[in-house]
Design a protein around this motif. Structure first.
Motif, short mmCIF file in Angstrom:
data_model
loop_
_atom_site.label_atom_id
_atom_site.label_comp_id
_atom_site.label_asym_id
_atom_site.label_seq_id
_atom_site.Cartn_x
_atom_site.Cartn_y
_atom_site.Cartn_z
N GLY A 257 0.94 -1.12 0.01
CA GLY A 257 -0.29 0.32 -0.09
C GLY A 257 1.15 0.94 -0.10
N GLU A 258 2.25 1.09 -0.05
CA GLU A 258 2.83 2.33 -0.49
C GLU A 258 3.51 2.67 -2.04
N ARG A 259 2.89 4.22 -1.78
CA ARG A 259 3.39 4.58 -3.08
C ARG A 259 5.06 4.31 -3.39
N PHE A 260 5.57 4.36 -4.77
CA PHE A 260 6.58 4.16 -4.91
C PHE A 260 7.50 4.81 -6.16
N VAL A 261 6.61 5.74 -6.57
CA VAL A 261 7.34 6.46 -7.68
C VAL A 261 5.77 7.78 -8.69
N ASP A 262 6.93 8.13 -9.51
CA ASP A 262 5.87 10.09 -9.09
C ASP A 262 4.99 9.49 -10.13
N GLU A 263 3.87 9.44 -10.63
CA GLU A 263 2.52 8.95 -11.08
C GLU A 263 2.17 9.48 -12.24
N LEU A 264 3.17 10.66 -12.67
CA LEU A 264 2.90 11.53 -13.95
C LEU A 264 4.28 12.20 -14.36
N SER A 265 5.42 10.94 -13.94
CA SER A 265 6.53 10.87 -14.44
C SER A 265 6.50 10.81 -16.03
N ALA A 266 7.61 10.49 -17.08
CA ALA A 266 6.82 9.76 -17.91
C ALA A 266 6.94 8.23 -18.49
N ARG A 267 6.56 8.12 -19.43
CA ARG A 267 6.37 6.15 -19.79
C ARG A 267 7.23 5.75 -18.91
N ASP A 268 8.35 5.82 -18.97
CA ASP A 268 9.21 4.98 -19.45
C ASP A 268 9.90 4.54 -18.52
N VAL A 269 10.02 6.03 -17.42
CA VAL A 269 10.07 5.80 -16.02
C VAL A 269 9.10 5.05 -14.64
N VAL A 270 8.03 5.71 -15.20
CA VAL A 270 7.26 4.60 -14.53
C VAL A 270 7.01 3.17 -14.81
N THR A 271 7.34 3.05 -16.66
CA THR A 271 7.11 1.18 -16.58
C THR A 271 8.79 0.92 -15.58
N LYS A 272 9.71 1.12 -15.28
CA LYS A 272 11.14 1.23 -14.87
C LYS A 272 10.52 0.51 -13.70
N ALA A 273 9.82 1.34 -13.08
CA ALA A 273 9.70 1.32 -11.46
C ALA A 273 8.55 0.11 -11.17
N ILE A 274 7.82 0.14 -11.87
CA ILE A 274 6.97 -0.93 -11.60
C ILE A 274 7.71 -2.43 -11.76
N VAL A 275 8.42 -2.05 -13.17
CA VAL A 275 8.99 -3.74 -13.15
C VAL A 275 10.06 -3.74 -11.45
N ASN A 276 10.80 -2.17 -11.54
CA ASN A 276 12.17 -2.75 -10.10
C ASN A 276 10.76 -3.24 -9.31
N GLU A 277 9.85 -2.92 -8.93
CA GLU A 277 8.71 -3.21 -7.98
C GLU A 277 8.37 -4.59 -7.82
N GLN A 278 7.59 -4.99 -9.24
CA GLN A 278 7.92 -6.25 -8.93
C GLN A 278 8.72 -6.92 -8.47
N PHE A 279 9.88 -6.73 -9.13
CA PHE A 279 10.46 -7.76 -8.91
C PHE A 279 11.30 -8.26 -7.50
N GLU A 280 11.01 -6.72 -6.80
CA GLU A 280 11.98 -6.69 -6.07
C GLU A 280 10.45 -7.55 -4.75
N THR A 281 9.58 -7.33 -5.08
CA THR A 281 8.32 -7.70 -3.69
C THR A 281 7.82 -9.17 -4.43
N LYS A 282 8.85 -9.61 -5.53
CA LYS A 282 8.17 -11.27 -6.02
C LYS A 282 7.21 -11.04 -7.20
N SER A 283 6.17 -9.79 -7.15
CA SER A 283 5.12 -9.58 -7.43
C SER A 283 4.81 -9.01 -9.06
N ALA A 284 3.44 -10.13 -9.46
CA ALA A 284 2.76 -9.96 -11.14
C ALA A 284 2.53 -8.60 -10.99
N TYR A 285 2.13 -8.40 -9.99
CA TYR A 285 1.67 -6.51 -10.15
C TYR A 285 1.69 -5.62 -9.24
#
Length: 433
Positions: A257-285
């Motif tokens: 339930g924690e925010r981890f990225v500025d939601e209004l950054s460029a798409r590539d920045v937000v995508t990288k942040a989500i991929v990293n978060e999924q990797f670190e939490t071993k989650s698919a989403y």
């Protein structure tokens, strides 16, 4: 079997139909699509269309697009995009498209990497509303013919001059001879296991251009959208969760339930942040939460997203949406000039299949429909001025018609070979997601 037209347009998305509507009514025009007229990515566009709000916004708009594109944009084309944005939006209004408005005029929203609110919309179904309105206008034009279930197999060429295309329509081969041919075949999403695109959009125009030695540019510049709806075991087209949800205040949250990225950054920045978060939490989403908004607001602003999520048991007024990145857009494509001319005479390319250079390395949100409008209009204007001077060579040489299956395989081989140059940090997501 041979047919003759003044202009052959391959693709019935926004670039294809808008170019057709801007051609002189005395020209005989054929629009073809390999599936149905509304099976195009334009029809899926949710967020809206960017537009420079006034003369003061033009330079800011250009700066925002440059920042998103890592300063690799074609500045000449980008300036045209900004300067001609308002004119083309006004033409859509003339065609009967009703964008959302408030007491001051257009109801502008904001999306990632925009510094001001400049995106107009029709709730969360902008593309669908625009396409439906323009199709109604197409049906009024007696000079325009539409062929569905018609696959472009190859171009008809001689000495780097295009004279139309060889097609398969319901299993029957045709040679379509034309003075001018416009490729508006869209992107490459159908080649990916996970994409927001229709599965039928498989890079046909690019593959055929490569086969005919038409110049291509920046095929490795592929955009992954940060937020597609996550559905367990879903392969194929994923539902896009519009960037406008974040533009209207939606928050990206990890599983804690924690925010981890500025939601209004460029798409590539937000995508990288989500991929990293999924990797670190071993989650698919991760989660995209807009449930803190009022029920009435959510249902009115995002009715399509609300209904589609509800179908799979997610009430977005009560709980967050599980989202994951998916392939979304191709910034590269067939290299064109500012009038959409390719390196082959009498061959134009418009929309996602083309590379005008306006997007650079990474497309700014809601610039895709605008690019389709501006540069297909410029193509049509040039064709209107020059077509009387174009002589259609009257020849009927034998064309080699390959099977649809063989062409599909050819498309995949050529495009996937070209994708080897994709940036290393996205390679796994692009090929295996």
């Amino acid at each position: 079997m041979d047919l003759v037209f003044d202009v052959l347009i391959v693709g019935t998305g926004l670039a294809g139909i808008y170019s057709a509507l801007n051609l002189d009514k005395n020209l005989k025009v054929l629009l073809i699509t390999k599936t149905k007229v509304n099976e195009c990515n334009s029809n899926l566009a949710q967020g809206g269309i960017s537009v420079a709000r006034d003369s003061d916004d033009i330079e800011i708009f250009i700066k925002d697009t440059l920042n998103a594109g890592k300063d690799e944009n074609n500045l000449i084309a980008l300036r045209i995009l900004a300067n001609e944005s308002s004119f083309n939006i006004n033409k859509l209004v003339e065609f009967g498209i009703e964008f959302d408005k408030n007491e001051k005029g257009f109801e502008y929203t904001i999306e990632g990497a925009h510094s001001v609110n400049r995106i107009i919309h029709c709730k969360d179904s902008t593309g669908k509303e625009v396409i439906n309105a323009l199709y109604k206008e197409i049906k009024k034009r007696k000079n325009i013919t539409i062929f569905e279930d018609t696959q472009l197999i190859d171009l008809i060429t001689d000495n780097n001059i295009c004279y139309g295309g060889a097609v398969l329509k319901n299993g029957t081969a045709y040679n379509i001879f034309s003075k001018v041919t416009i490729l508006a075949t869209g992107g490459i999403g159908g080649l990916f296991k996970s994409s927001t695109n229709y599965r039928s959009i498989t890079g046909d125009g690019i593959a055929i251009a490569l086969k005919n030695n038409v110049k291509i540019k920046d095929l490795g510049y592929i955009q992954i959208h940060p937020t597609s709806l996550y559905e367990n075991k879903l392969r194929g087209r994923r539902m896009l969760i519009s960037e406008a949800v974040r533009g209207e205040g939606g928050k990206l949250l990890n599983l804690k339930g924690e925010r981890f990225v500025d939601e209004l950054s460029a798409r590539d920045v937000v995508t990288k942040a989500i991929v990293n978060e999924q990797f670190e939490t071993k989650s698919a989403y991760v989660y995209l939460d807009v449930s803190f908004k009022s029920n009435e607001y959510i249902k009115n602003r995002f009715p399509a997203i609300f209904k589609e999520c509800l179908k799979i048991g997610i009430n977005i007024t009560e709980k967050p949406i599980p989202v994951t990145p998916a392939q979304h857009y191709l910034m590269g494509g067939i290299e064109v000039d500012v009038y959409s001319r390719t390196s082959m005479t009498n061959l134009f390319a418009c929309g996602e299949v083309s590379c005008t250079g306006v997007h650079g390395r990474n497309r700014l949100a809601s610039n895709s429909l605008l690019e389709a409008l501006v540069f297909s209009k410029r193509a049509a204007d040039l064709i209107n001025n020059d077509i009387e001077n174009i002589e259609l060579k009257k020849f009927y040489k034998q064309n080699s018609i390959k099977s649809l299956t063989a062409i599909e395989k050819l498309n995949k081989r050529i495009i996937l070979d070209s994708l080897k140059s994709v940036r290393e940090d996205f390679v796994n997501e692009l090929v295996e997601c």
